[in-house]
Motif scaffolding. Structure first.
Motif, mmCIF file in Angstrom:
data_model
loop_
_atom_site.group_PDB
_atom_site.id
_atom_site.type_symbol
_atom_site.label_atom_id
_atom_site.label_comp_id
_atom_site.label_asym_id
_atom_site.label_seq_id
_atom_site.Cartn_x
_atom_site.Cartn_y
_atom_site.Cartn_z
ATOM 1 N N ARG A 198 -10.072 -1.659 0.431
ATOM 2 C CA ARG A 198 -9.325 -1.110 -0.709
ATOM 3 C C ARG A 198 -9.257 0.407 -0.588
ATOM 4 N NH1 ARG A 198 -9.220 -5.635 -3.833
ATOM 5 N NH2 ARG A 198 -11.015 -7.036 -3.614
ATOM 6 N N PHE A 199 -8.072 0.923 -0.871
ATOM 7 C CA PHE A 199 -7.850 2.362 -0.889
ATOM 8 C C PHE A 199 -7.515 2.753 -2.331
ATOM 9 C CE2 PHE A 199 -6.752 0.675 3.256
ATOM 10 C CZ PHE A 199 -7.532 1.464 4.090
ATOM 11 N N ILE A 200 -8.394 3.529 -2.920
ATOM 12 C CA ILE A 200 -8.284 3.852 -4.336
ATOM 13 C C ILE A 200 -8.133 5.367 -4.463
ATOM 14 C CG2 ILE A 200 -9.342 3.529 -6.613
ATOM 15 C CD1 ILE A 200 -11.211 1.441 -5.096
ATOM 16 N N GLY A 201 -6.916 5.820 -4.357
ATOM 17 C CA GLY A 201 -6.674 7.251 -4.404
ATOM 18 C C GLY A 201 -7.317 8.002 -3.255
ATOM 19 N N SER A 255 -3.125 4.417 -1.839
ATOM 20 C CA SER A 255 -3.605 3.398 -2.773
ATOM 21 C C SER A 255 -3.083 2.030 -2.349
ATOM 22 C CB SER A 255 -3.136 3.703 -4.202
ATOM 23 O OG SER A 255 -3.642 4.942 -4.652
ATOM 24 N N THR A 306 0.852 -1.193 0.000
ATOM 25 C CA THR A 306 0.000 0.000 0.000
ATOM 26 C C THR A 306 0.888 1.244 0.000
ATOM 27 O OG1 THR A 306 -1.759 -1.156 1.165
ATOM 28 C CG2 THR A 306 -1.776 1.241 1.291
ATOM 29 N N GLY A 363 -12.936 6.838 -2.061
ATOM 30 C CA GLY A 363 -11.702 6.082 -2.263
ATOM 31 C C GLY A 363 -11.428 5.030 -1.223
ATOM 32 N N THR A 418 -4.391 -2.370 -1.090
ATOM 33 C CA THR A 418 -5.403 -3.298 -0.584
ATOM 34 C C THR A 418 -4.911 -3.937 0.701
ATOM 35 O OG1 THR A 418 -6.162 -3.788 -2.831
ATOM 36 C CG2 THR A 418 -6.773 -5.345 -1.101
#
Length: 456
Positions: free
Chosen positions: A241-244, A183, A171, A220, A185
């Protein structure tokens, strides 16, 4: 990049709660874990702990837990009621709107909560540890901000681990213009599915590993209820999940495990798990007693017989009761020790070595508690017969939950660590963050257990 991040944090706006990834005021946002149908602020007395409401909540939680597990219903409403009651702020000083409990008192209640529903107690692991960390080590503005969030009912989840064959953290925390972006997982993210904030590890562009606390009130951050373990199914221990996702620069900090902060995190993270296991032991004994008192058929005897009068049944229940009592007592004894260390730190009288020793005490009791509770949750099947394994009784859940929680940190590895320490083989313990002191004993020489200050 660590220094750059901290420089950015210093240059950023004051830590006053004005940052929010969604653009909303953080203090007004409140807790994402709340079920609005159950949350009524008018019923919330912020000045006194409501023991009667606590007892009623425990009773209800225990009565419903098996059905929730069967139907896989996440206990959002119960968590909201716990936060409304103020359980999320019990360690916050009274001057800041909390109850100012000792760690011992906190762990007494946490163990009782685990006895009612082990999922609920497990959820508070990341919450309590982050608040403890900021209480001791954060700058006053940041400390006061987190205290205010806890008093407002915000809940903090935890997401350190990743599915990987190594301990490398994939990450990432990167800079995009004047923003910090997260960003990656995470897995084993206990409590995060309920949380307003998630505390986690990330790697910077320079390869440094840092601790990050991120708001979940943004698109995000996505938590999935996909935990497939055979125990603790309602803890949300699945994928996040970290998406931006945007991160406040002030919520980035270092993670050296050999520091005082590292000892605190490692020790209290494990002690929460041990309180959960001890609570499971209490519940197993209590339910077995209820089961035995309602039975009249005894194995190997004709006619109706009071099962509770059988000496072998009494011995089994007695041994289980002793094991559960010992587990709880060990947790509270070590919580007492941590109270002393933390108070010493506040007076400037506690060293890193003191924190390290307190952490080792947690490791010492780990195997004892796990052994006792796993043994009693197996032996209790001796008080019944084949009918006791019926799914309608649910006796299997005690072993499943205890075994699942115990698997977080292998006790045999921890026992090896303690053995290495006692034998003076300090370097073999470094992989556990238990780095040798500045002037370690020779590796081939056992530590003198009779020396002043030696642990006995």
């Amino acid at each position: 990049m660590t220094e750059t991040l901290h420089e950015a944090a210093s240059a950023a706006r004051p830590v006053d709660g004005s940052f929010d990834a969604s653009g909303n005021d953080a203090a007004a946002r409140g807790s994402a874990s709340r079920d609005v149908t159950d949350w009524d602020a008018t019923d919330w007395d912020a000045t006194a702990w409501n023991a009667a409401a606590w007892d009623a909540l425990l009773t209800e939680a225990a009565r419903q837990v098996r059905q929730r597990e069967t139907d896989h219903v996440l206990p959002r409403a119960l968590l909201a009621r716990l936060l409304q009651l103020g359980f999320g702020r019990v360690r916050v000083p009274a001057a800041h709107g909390g109850f100012g409990w000792s760690l011992r008192e906190t762990f007494e209640h946490l163990t009782d909560l685990a006895a009612a529903d082990s999922h609920l107690a497990h959820l508070f692991r990341g919450h309590f540890v982050l608040l403890e960390e900021v209480a001791l080590f954060a700058e006053p503005a940041e400390r006061d901000l987190w205290f205010a969030r806890a008093v407002a009912g915000d809940f903090i989840g935890n997401a350190q681990s990743e599915k990987s064959e190594t301990l490398d953290i994939a990450t990432t925390l990167t800079r995009e213009g004047d923003r910090l972006v997260l960003s990656g997982t995470k897995y084993y993210t206990t409590g995060s599915i309920y949380a307003d904030w998630i505390d986690l590890l990330a790697t910077t562009e320079d390869g440094d590993v840092v601790l990050v606390t991120v708001s979940t009130d943004q698109p995000g951050v996505v938590c999935e209820d996909d935990w497939d373990g055979f125990g603790q199914q309602l803890t949300g221990t699945g994928t996040t999940r970290f998406i931006g996702a945007l991160v406040d620069p002030a919520h980035v900090r270092g993670t050296d495990r050999s520091t005082v902060e590292g000892q605190l995190r490692q020790g209290l993270f494990q002690l929460v798990l041990l309180a959960v296991i001890a609570g499971i032991g209490q519940a197993a004994v209590s339910e077995s007693v209820t089961y035995v008192q309602g039975r009249r058929r005894l194995f190997g005897r004709l006619g109706a017989t009071e099962v509770r009068e059988d000496p072998l049944v009494q011995d089994t229940i007695g041994s289980a009761s002793s094991g559960a009592f010992a587990a709880r007592t060990l947790v509270l004894a070590v919580a007492d020790r941590w109270d002393q260390i933390i108070e010493g730190h506040r007076r400037g009288a506690a060293s890193e070595a003191d924190f390290r020793q307190a952490k080792r005490d947690v490791y010492r009791i780990q195997g004892e508690i796990v052994d006792r509770v796993l043994t009693l949750t197996t032996d209790l099947f001796e008080v019944g017969g084949a009918s006791q394994v019926s799914t309608r009784h649910g006796f299997d859940r005690f072993w499943r939950h205890a075994r699942t929680v115990a698997s977080h940190n292998p006790m045999k590895q921890r026992r090896r660590l303690i053995g290495a320490y006692e034998l003076g083989v300090e370097e073999s313990a470094e992989q556990f963050g238990d780095v040798a002191p500045t002037t370690p004993a020779p590796s081939a020489t056992p530590r003198d257990l009779t020396a002043p200050g030696a642990h006995r």
